[in-house]
Design a protein around this motif. Structure first.
Motif, PDB file in Angstrom:
ATOM      1  N   THR A   1     -37.982  56.187 -40.654  1.00 34.83           N
ATOM      2  CA  THR A   1     -37.764  57.575 -41.068  1.00 34.83           C
ATOM      3  C   THR A   1     -37.514  58.492 -39.867  1.00 34.83           C
TER       4      THR A   1
ATOM      5  N   THR B   1     -36.766  65.210 -45.295  1.00 40.07           N
ATOM      6  CA  THR B   1     -37.897  64.355 -45.658  1.00 40.07           C
ATOM      7  C   THR B   1     -38.305  64.581 -47.109  1.00 40.07           C
TER       8      THR B   1
ATOM      9  N   ASP C   1     -44.798  61.438 -41.264  1.00 36.99           N
ATOM     10  CA  ASP C   1     -43.412  61.911 -41.270  1.00 36.99           C
ATOM     11  C   ASP C   1     -43.278  63.259 -40.569  1.00 36.99           C
TER      12      ASP C   1
END
Length: 218
Positions: A67, A158, A191
């Motif tokens: 990610t 995200t 994240d």
């Protein structure tokens, strides 16, 4: 029509056509663009070498470095090139290369709990890239404040990853929405940290290579 008027008319038409032709050429990808797409596709694939961290959710979807690379691709390449780079990575994995988390590959991953996250990656990179382009083209100077805006751009992308990830867990894992949201929660802090790192790295790259995105405005 007199010959002089005919010549002036032809010259005017050629002058009008020239900017349009130049614009088309500027919008097309050159060798540098293709190289950057290949580099980020390879970088995303290489990120699976970092062992995944168990997130403790019921479907066993792990925390990975992918990610962060997806966010970095968007922040550095812009929308179209980032979508192409991460899309190439996903395509190569789906055809069988073991470049997904845990060195998996093939169409079988589409039945796993992580399928929604994986399929979101190209679109997340594209969205982050579009937002990053807007930030950089409106910034008179690339500075500390730009890092904040780049972080927010990455975080907006995200949200898309998490939305599709939750949908994938509901579909493939037969989870109800509340259970899928709980399974998704462990990914959020990591994240955010990865987005901050990606924004800082992207800022450094844009300072060193200001034409990465800004040249698109010329």
């Amino acid at each position: 029509m007199p010959a002089s008027e005919d010549i002036r008319s032809s010259t005017s038409a050629a002058s009008a056509a020239a900017p349009a032709t130049g614009a088309r050429r500027r919008r097309s990808w050159n060798g540098t663009d293709l190289a950057l797409i290949a580099v980020f596709a390879a970088l995303t694939a290489a990120s699976v070498a970092v062992p995944p961290i168990p997130a403790g959710n019921v479907l066993g979807v792990p925390i990975t470095l992918q990610t962060m690379i997806v966010a970095l691709a968007g922040l550095v390449l812009g929308g179209a090139r980032a979508l192409a780079a991460v899309g190439l990575y996903v395509l190569l994995g789906l055809v069988g290369l073991p470049i997904f988390a845990g060195f998996q590959g093939g169409l079988g991953v589409l039945a796993a709990g992580s399928a929604g996250y994986l399929l979101s990656f190209p679109f997340t990179a594209g969205l982050i890239g579009v937002l990053a382009g807007l930030v950089l083209r409106r910034s008179a100077k690339v500075g500390t404040l730009t890092t904040v805006w780049l972080f927010l751009a990455a975080t907006a992308g995200t949200l898309l990853t998490h939305a599709l990830g939750v949908a994938g867990m509901m579909l493939n894992g037969q989870l109800a929405l509340p259970a899928a949201l709980v399974a998704d929660l462990p990914f959020i802090p990591g994240d955010l940290v990865k987005n901050a790192v990606a924004a800082a790295v992207a800022l450094s790259l844009h300072k060193a290579f200001p034409d990465l995105l800004r040249r698109r405005r010329r």
